[in-house]
Design a protein around this motif. Structure first.
Motif, PDB file in Angstrom:
ATOM      1  N   THR A  98       0.750  -1.334   0.421  1.00 37.50           N
ATOM      2  CA  THR A  98       0.304  -0.093   0.071  1.00 37.50           C
ATOM      3  C   THR A  98       0.291   1.508   0.215  1.00 37.50           C
ATOM      4  O   THR A  98       0.237   2.194  -0.478  1.00 37.50           O
ATOM      5  N   TYR A  99       2.017   1.348   0.617  1.00 32.51           N
ATOM      6  CA  TYR A  99       2.628   2.786   0.620  1.00 32.51           C
ATOM      7  C   TYR A  99       3.900   2.094  -0.620  1.00 32.51           C
ATOM      8  O   TYR A  99       4.856   3.186  -0.479  1.00 32.51           O
ATOM      9  N   GLY A 100       3.337   1.747  -1.873  1.00 33.21           N
ATOM     10  CA  GLY A 100       4.273   1.335  -3.046  1.00 33.21           C
ATOM     11  C   GLY A 100       5.574   1.717  -2.824  1.00 33.21           C
ATOM     12  O   GLY A 100       6.767   1.824  -3.880  1.00 33.21           O
ATOM     13  N   VAL A 101       6.488   0.828  -1.817  1.00 37.56           N
ATOM     14  CA  VAL A 101       8.222   0.187  -1.750  1.00 37.56           C
ATOM     15  C   VAL A 101       8.361   0.463  -2.990  1.00 37.56           C
ATOM     16  O   VAL A 101       9.617   0.002  -3.103  1.00 37.56           O
ATOM     17  N   LYS A 102       8.024  -1.268  -3.177  1.00 33.85           N
ATOM     18  CA  LYS A 102       8.201  -1.837  -4.415  1.00 33.85           C
ATOM     19  C   LYS A 102       9.195  -0.232  -5.120  1.00 33.85           C
ATOM     20  O   LYS A 102      10.445  -0.632  -5.939  1.00 33.85           O
ATOM     21  N   THR A 103       8.092  -0.254  -5.935  1.00 37.49           N
ATOM     22  CA  THR A 103       8.298   0.913  -6.726  1.00 37.49           C
ATOM     23  C   THR A 103       9.434   1.991  -6.899  1.00 37.49           C
ATOM     24  O   THR A 103       9.925   1.813  -7.237  1.00 37.49           O
ATOM     25  N   TYR A 108      13.881  -3.657  -4.919  1.00 40.12           N
ATOM     26  CA  TYR A 108      14.327  -4.500  -4.153  1.00 40.12           C
ATOM     27  C   TYR A 108      14.714  -5.147  -2.905  1.00 40.12           C
ATOM     28  O   TYR A 108      15.145  -6.259  -3.320  1.00 40.12           O
ATOM     29  N   ASN A 109      14.699  -4.929  -1.606  1.00 38.03           N
ATOM     30  CA  ASN A 109      15.618  -5.925  -1.031  1.00 38.03           C
ATOM     31  C   ASN A 109      15.011  -4.958   0.103  1.00 38.03           C
ATOM     32  O   ASN A 109      15.502  -3.913   1.265  1.00 38.03           O
ATOM     33  N   CYS A 110      14.331  -6.040   0.886  1.00 36.41           N
ATOM     34  CA  CYS A 110      13.314  -5.549   2.472  1.00 36.41           C
ATOM     35  C   CYS A 110      14.629  -6.341   3.345  1.00 36.41           C
ATOM     36  O   CYS A 110      15.549  -6.369   3.888  1.00 36.41           O
ATOM     37  N   ASP A 111      14.770  -4.892   4.013  1.00 31.59           N
ATOM     38  CA  ASP A 111      15.333  -4.661   5.575  1.00 31.59           C
ATOM     39  C   ASP A 111      14.547  -4.948   6.809  1.00 31.59           C
ATOM     40  O   ASP A 111      13.423  -3.842   6.777  1.00 31.59           O
ATOM     41  N   CYS A 119      10.272  -3.285   2.671  1.00 35.37           N
ATOM     42  CA  CYS A 119       9.505  -3.979   2.815  1.00 35.37           C
ATOM     43  C   CYS A 119       8.306  -4.007   2.055  1.00 35.37           C
ATOM     44  O   CYS A 119       7.124  -2.452   2.651  1.00 35.37           O
ATOM     45  N   GLU A 120       7.187  -4.845   1.403  1.00 33.74           N
ATOM     46  CA  GLU A 120       6.074  -4.440   1.359  1.00 33.74           C
ATOM     47  C   GLU A 120       4.941  -5.143   2.406  1.00 33.74           C
ATOM     48  O   GLU A 120       5.955  -5.759   3.264  1.00 33.74           O
ATOM     49  N   ILE A 121       4.380  -4.294   2.465  1.00 32.96           N
ATOM     50  CA  ILE A 121       3.770  -5.117   3.774  1.00 32.96           C
ATOM     51  C   ILE A 121       3.409  -6.250   3.649  1.00 32.96           C
ATOM     52  O   ILE A 121       3.245  -6.711   4.881  1.00 32.96           O
ATOM     53  N   GLY A 122       3.230  -7.022   2.766  1.00 34.46           N
ATOM     54  CA  GLY A 122       2.811  -8.571   2.689  1.00 34.46           C
ATOM     55  C   GLY A 122       3.615  -9.122   2.502  1.00 34.46           C
ATOM     56  O   GLY A 122       3.378 -10.374   2.806  1.00 34.46           O
ATOM     57  N   ASP A 123       4.649  -8.648   2.680  1.00 32.45           N
ATOM     58  CA  ASP A 123       6.231  -9.411   2.291  1.00 32.45           C
ATOM     59  C   ASP A 123       6.049 -10.088   3.507  1.00 32.45           C
ATOM     60  O   ASP A 123       7.840 -10.005   4.647  1.00 32.45           O
ATOM     61  N   LEU A 124       5.594 -10.681   4.547  1.00 31.33           N
ATOM     62  CA  LEU A 124       6.302 -11.659   5.394  1.00 31.33           C
ATOM     63  C   LEU A 124       7.021 -12.382   5.571  1.00 31.33           C
ATOM     64  O   LEU A 124       7.897 -12.358   6.352  1.00 31.33           O
ATOM     65  N   ALA A 125       7.376 -13.333   4.921  1.00 32.17           N
ATOM     66  CA  ALA A 125       8.960 -13.840   4.250  1.00 32.17           C
ATOM     67  C   ALA A 125      10.420 -12.970   4.337  1.00 32.17           C
ATOM     68  O   ALA A 125      11.295 -13.640   5.180  1.00 32.17           O
ATOM     69  N   GLY A 126      10.096 -11.710   4.204  1.00 29.95           N
ATOM     70  CA  GLY A 126      10.943 -10.682   4.304  1.00 29.95           C
ATOM     71  C   GLY A 126      11.382 -10.757   5.505  1.00 29.95           C
ATOM     72  O   GLY A 126      13.097 -10.185   5.677  1.00 29.95           O
ATOM     73  N   ILE A 127      10.395 -10.590   6.317  1.00 28.59           N
ATOM     74  CA  ILE A 127      10.875 -10.355   7.674  1.00 28.59           C
ATOM     75  C   ILE A 127      11.659 -11.467   8.459  1.00 28.59           C
ATOM     76  O   ILE A 127      12.296 -11.502   9.446  1.00 28.59           O
ATOM     77  N   ALA A 128      10.195 -12.718   8.406  1.00 28.92           N
ATOM     78  CA  ALA A 128      10.841 -13.702   8.770  1.00 28.92           C
ATOM     79  C   ALA A 128      11.505 -14.896   8.502  1.00 28.92           C
ATOM     80  O   ALA A 128      11.968 -16.044   9.181  1.00 28.92           O
TER      81      ALA A 128
END
Length: 234
Positions: A98-103, A108-111, A119-128
């Motif tokens: 929803t915040y357009g982080v990937k764009t 894209y590199n979730c920290d 991170c995308e709000i939905g990127d659960l695996a990026g965090i866990a």
């Protein structure tokens, strides 16, 4: 020992089923006590659970899946759209962002130390981290996600779905995230309801009630499985 574990399972299932009912009012997000997604597809089954973290922001995510391949890395995400009745995981749209982080970030590199910014709000695996199954094809995980919520329109998990991906990012299994609210203690018990004649509207709504009961039973089973794991570990 086994008899004690079985007793704990049935106690948890009974208690949980009596405490929660499926949320049917989209305006009551602030009252949601927990949420769950029942996952299915390609021989994979299980659930994701979401509960508030006492004294902290975000939600605790619990995962219990079976039917996976040992040692394989499985990414998992919250997707924008709900799974349709035919169970087609490809119809769930993209990851919740929803915040357009990937764009905005280009590459894209979730920290996980900066989830809102990277991170995308939905990127659960990026965090866990990705799910990895054991020799029995089972994968379990519990982690805190400081970003996701039940109420905020930009960070809520409600009204969305979970998709488990293969290593090549193809969609393997999925399920809708459903909210549950605490049961009204003033509501009548099943035995009390059966003793009274049903009106036409009550009869017409029986199928919906059955669906809610089924969802509550799934929540109960999730709690029961957690108790089994704890008891065996002990």
């Amino acid at each position: 020992m086994f008899k004690n574990i079985v007793a704990l399972v049935f106690a948890a299932a009974t208690a949980s089923a009596s405490l929660y009912v499926r949320d049917t009012d989209s305006s009551s997000a602030s009252k949601v006590a927990q949420a769950m997604a029942v996952i299915a597809g390609n021989g994979v089954s299980g659930n994701f659970t979401f509960v508030p973290i006492p004294g902290q922001a975000g939600l605790e995510v619990g995962i219990n899946l079976s039917g996976l391949k040992q040692g394989t890395q499985y990414p998992f995400h919250i997707h924008v759209s709900l799974v349709p009745a035919n169970g087609n995981c490809t119809a769930t749209g993209g990851h919740l962002d929803t915040y357009g982080v990937k764009t905005a970030n280009g590459t894209y590199n979730c920290d996980k130390t900066k989830p809102l910014a990277t991170c995308e709000i939905g990127d659960l695996a990026g965090i866990a981290g990705n799910l990895v199954a054991n020799a029995n094809g089972q994968a379990t995980m519990t982690f805190n996600n400081p970003v996701i919520t039940f109420g905020d329109n930009k960070t809520t998990v409600l009204g969305h779905s979970i998709v488990v991906h293969n290593p090549d990012n193809s969609r393997l299994a999925c399920g809708n995230i459903v909210g549950y609210v605490l049961k009204d203690p003033s509501s009548k018990s099943e035995s009390e309801s059966k003793s009274e004649p049903k009106s036409k509207s009550e009869s017409d709504s029986e199928s919906d009630t059955d669906t809610q009961s089924s969802g509550a039973s799934s929540v109960a089973m999730s709690a029961a499985l957690a108790l089994v794991a704890a008891a065996i570990a002990f």
